[in-house]
Design a protein around this motif. Structure first.
Motif, PDB file in Angstrom:
ATOM      1  N   GLU A  20     107.449  67.201  -5.561  1.00  0.00           N
ATOM      2  CA  GLU A  20     108.810  67.688  -5.758  1.00  0.00           C
ATOM      3  C   GLU A  20     108.773  68.941  -6.620  1.00  0.00           C
ATOM      4  N   ILE A  21     109.490  69.958  -6.190  1.00  0.00           N
ATOM      5  CA  ILE A  21     109.614  71.202  -6.940  1.00  0.00           C
ATOM      6  C   ILE A  21     111.044  71.237  -7.488  1.00  0.00           C
ATOM      7  N   ASP A  22     111.150  71.171  -8.815  1.00  0.00           N
ATOM      8  CA  ASP A  22     112.447  70.999  -9.454  1.00  0.00           C
ATOM      9  C   ASP A  22     113.001  72.302 -10.017  1.00  0.00           C
ATOM     10  N   GLY A  23     114.232  72.587  -9.638  1.00  0.00           N
ATOM     11  CA  GLY A  23     114.975  73.698 -10.237  1.00  0.00           C
ATOM     12  C   GLY A  23     115.771  73.196 -11.428  1.00  0.00           C
ATOM     13  N   GLY A  24     116.602  74.039 -11.988  1.00  0.00           N
ATOM     14  CA  GLY A  24     117.341  73.736 -13.198  1.00  0.00           C
ATOM     15  C   GLY A  24     118.229  72.500 -13.130  1.00  0.00           C
ATOM     16  N   GLN A  25     118.779  72.192 -11.963  1.00  0.00           N
ATOM     17  CA  GLN A  25     119.690  71.050 -11.836  1.00  0.00           C
ATOM     18  C   GLN A  25     119.008  69.720 -12.123  1.00  0.00           C
ATOM     19  N   HIS A  26     117.695  69.687 -12.093  1.00  0.00           N
ATOM     20  CA  HIS A  26     116.951  68.443 -12.343  1.00  0.00           C
ATOM     21  C   HIS A  26     116.794  68.149 -13.830  1.00  0.00           C
ATOM     22  N   TYR A  27     117.163  69.090 -14.682  1.00  0.00           N
ATOM     23  CA  TYR A  27     116.902  68.931 -16.108  1.00  0.00           C
ATOM     24  C   TYR A  27     118.125  68.573 -16.933  1.00  0.00           C
ATOM     25  N   ASP A  28     119.293  68.468 -16.303  1.00  0.00           N
ATOM     26  CA  ASP A  28     120.431  67.940 -17.054  1.00  0.00           C
ATOM     27  C   ASP A  28     120.400  66.411 -16.947  1.00  0.00           C
ATOM     28  N   LYS A  29     121.240  65.744 -17.734  1.00  0.00           N
ATOM     29  CA  LYS A  29     121.193  64.276 -17.814  1.00  0.00           C
ATOM     30  C   LYS A  29     121.404  63.622 -16.446  1.00  0.00           C
ATOM     31  N   GLU A  30     122.393  64.077 -15.711  1.00  0.00           N
ATOM     32  CA  GLU A  30     122.702  63.473 -14.404  1.00  0.00           C
ATOM     33  C   GLU A  30     121.547  63.671 -13.416  1.00  0.00           C
ATOM     34  N   GLY A  31     121.006  64.872 -13.358  1.00  0.00           N
ATOM     35  CA  GLY A  31     119.894  65.152 -12.451  1.00  0.00           C
ATOM     36  C   GLY A  31     118.663  64.345 -12.805  1.00  0.00           C
ATOM     37  N   PHE A  32     118.392  64.228 -14.095  1.00  0.00           N
ATOM     38  CA  PHE A  32     117.230  63.465 -14.553  1.00  0.00           C
ATOM     39  C   PHE A  32     117.370  61.994 -14.167  1.00  0.00           C
ATOM     40  N   GLU A  33     118.554  61.417 -14.358  1.00  0.00           N
ATOM     41  CA  GLU A  33     118.774  60.010 -14.009  1.00  0.00           C
ATOM     42  C   GLU A  33     118.649  59.781 -12.507  1.00  0.00           C
ATOM     43  N   LYS A  34     119.186  60.685 -11.703  1.00  0.00           N
ATOM     44  CA  LYS A  34     119.061  60.571 -10.249  1.00  0.00           C
ATOM     45  C   LYS A  34     117.588  60.632  -9.824  1.00  0.00           C
ATOM     46  N   ASP A  35     116.832  61.542 -10.450  1.00  0.00           N
ATOM     47  CA  ASP A  35     115.408  61.664 -10.126  1.00  0.00           C
ATOM     48  C   ASP A  35     114.642  60.392 -10.476  1.00  0.00           C
ATOM     49  N   GLN A  36     115.004  59.744 -11.587  1.00  0.00           N
ATOM     50  CA  GLN A  36     114.327  58.508 -11.973  1.00  0.00           C
ATOM     51  C   GLN A  36     114.567  57.409 -10.944  1.00  0.00           C
ATOM     52  N   ILE A  37     115.790  57.279 -10.476  1.00  0.00           N
ATOM     53  CA  ILE A  37     116.115  56.279  -9.447  1.00  0.00           C
ATOM     54  C   ILE A  37     115.372  56.606  -8.160  1.00  0.00           C
ATOM     55  N   ARG A  38     115.405  57.833  -7.769  1.00  0.00           N
ATOM     56  CA  ARG A  38     114.730  58.291  -6.547  1.00  0.00           C
ATOM     57  C   ARG A  38     113.229  58.017  -6.624  1.00  0.00           C
ATOM     58  N   ASP A  39     112.618  58.393  -7.757  1.00  0.00           N
ATOM     59  CA  ASP A  39     111.174  58.178  -7.925  1.00  0.00           C
ATOM     60  C   ASP A  39     110.831  56.691  -7.862  1.00  0.00           C
ATOM     61  N   ARG A  40     111.642  55.873  -8.502  1.00  0.00           N
ATOM     62  CA  ARG A  40     111.392  54.426  -8.492  1.00  0.00           C
ATOM     63  C   ARG A  40     111.460  53.880  -7.059  1.00  0.00           C
ATOM     64  N   ASN A  41     112.456  54.322  -6.292  1.00  0.00           N
ATOM     65  CA  ASN A  41     112.582  53.873  -4.903  1.00  0.00           C
ATOM     66  C   ASN A  41     111.395  54.323  -4.059  1.00  0.00           C
ATOM     67  N   LEU A  42     110.940  55.539  -4.261  1.00  0.00           N
ATOM     68  CA  LEU A  42     109.785  56.033  -3.506  1.00  0.00           C
ATOM     69  C   LEU A  42     108.499  55.328  -3.937  1.00  0.00           C
ATOM     70  N   GLN A  43     108.366  55.035  -5.225  1.00  0.00           N
ATOM     71  CA  GLN A  43     107.193  54.307  -5.712  1.00  0.00           C
ATOM     72  C   GLN A  43     107.133  52.904  -5.135  1.00  0.00           C
ATOM     73  N   GLU A  44     108.288  52.292  -4.901  1.00  0.00           N
ATOM     74  CA  GLU A  44     108.328  50.957  -4.283  1.00  0.00           C
ATOM     75  C   GLU A  44     107.772  50.983  -2.865  1.00  0.00           C
ATOM     76  N   LEU A  45     107.742  52.156  -2.250  1.00  0.00           N
ATOM     77  CA  LEU A  45     107.145  52.322  -0.920  1.00  0.00           C
ATOM     78  C   LEU A  45     105.641  52.600  -1.013  1.00  0.00           C
ATOM     79  N   GLY A  46     105.108  52.591  -2.233  1.00  0.00           N
ATOM     80  CA  GLY A  46     103.676  52.836  -2.434  1.00  0.00           C
ATOM     81  C   GLY A  46     103.312  54.302  -2.579  1.00  0.00           C
ATOM     82  N   LEU A  47     104.293  55.147  -2.862  1.00  0.00           N
ATOM     83  CA  LEU A  47     104.051  56.583  -2.952  1.00  0.00           C
ATOM     84  C   LEU A  47     103.876  57.022  -4.403  1.00  0.00           C
TER      85      LEU A  47
END
Length: 119
Positions: A63-90
């Motif tokens: 993932e290549i992250d721009g500025g929107q990933h570094y505010d609180k909302e973007g960071f929380e969304k990324d954590q949920i997304r990463d957790r879901n992708l990790q559950e797929l073994g990624l």
């Protein structure tokens, strides 16, 4: 086979046509099996998400992250997304767009390190 949502296919196609400068730069370095002879796909539809880059052999998402990933909302969304992708073994590697543009060698080294032990 990884799950995907068919309705995201047009959006993924649009994102491939409109990549950021950082995405275009890293794509030029990882496409055509340039790292460890590993195939990468760009703007890949996986589950409910479109990931920037995906390597099936390494089960690796980049993932290549721009500025929107570094505010609180973007960071929380990324954590949920990463957790879901990790559950797929990624495995997910995240880089800032500035890292890609100013430290491409370091970015490529991290990708290489992840892929070097993959058969």
């Amino acid at each position: 086979m990884l799950p995907f949502e068919r309705k995201l296919k047009p959006l993924a196609r649009n994102l491939r046509s409109n990549m950021t400068d950082a995405e275009q730069f890293i794509w030029s370095k990882i496409r055509r099996k340039q790292i460890n002879n590993a195939q990468f796909y760009r703007q890949k539809n996986i589950g409910h998400y479109i990931v920037d880059f995906y390597c099936p052999r390494g089960k690796l998402v980049i993932e290549i992250d721009g500025g929107q990933h570094y505010d609180k909302e973007g960071f929380e969304k990324d954590q949920i997304r990463d957790r879901n992708l990790q559950e797929l073994g990624l495995t997910i590697l995240r880089f800032s767009d500035l890292d890609v543009l100013k430290n491409i060698d370091g970015v490529l080294e991290r990708i290489h390190e992840h892929l070097k032990n993959i058969p």
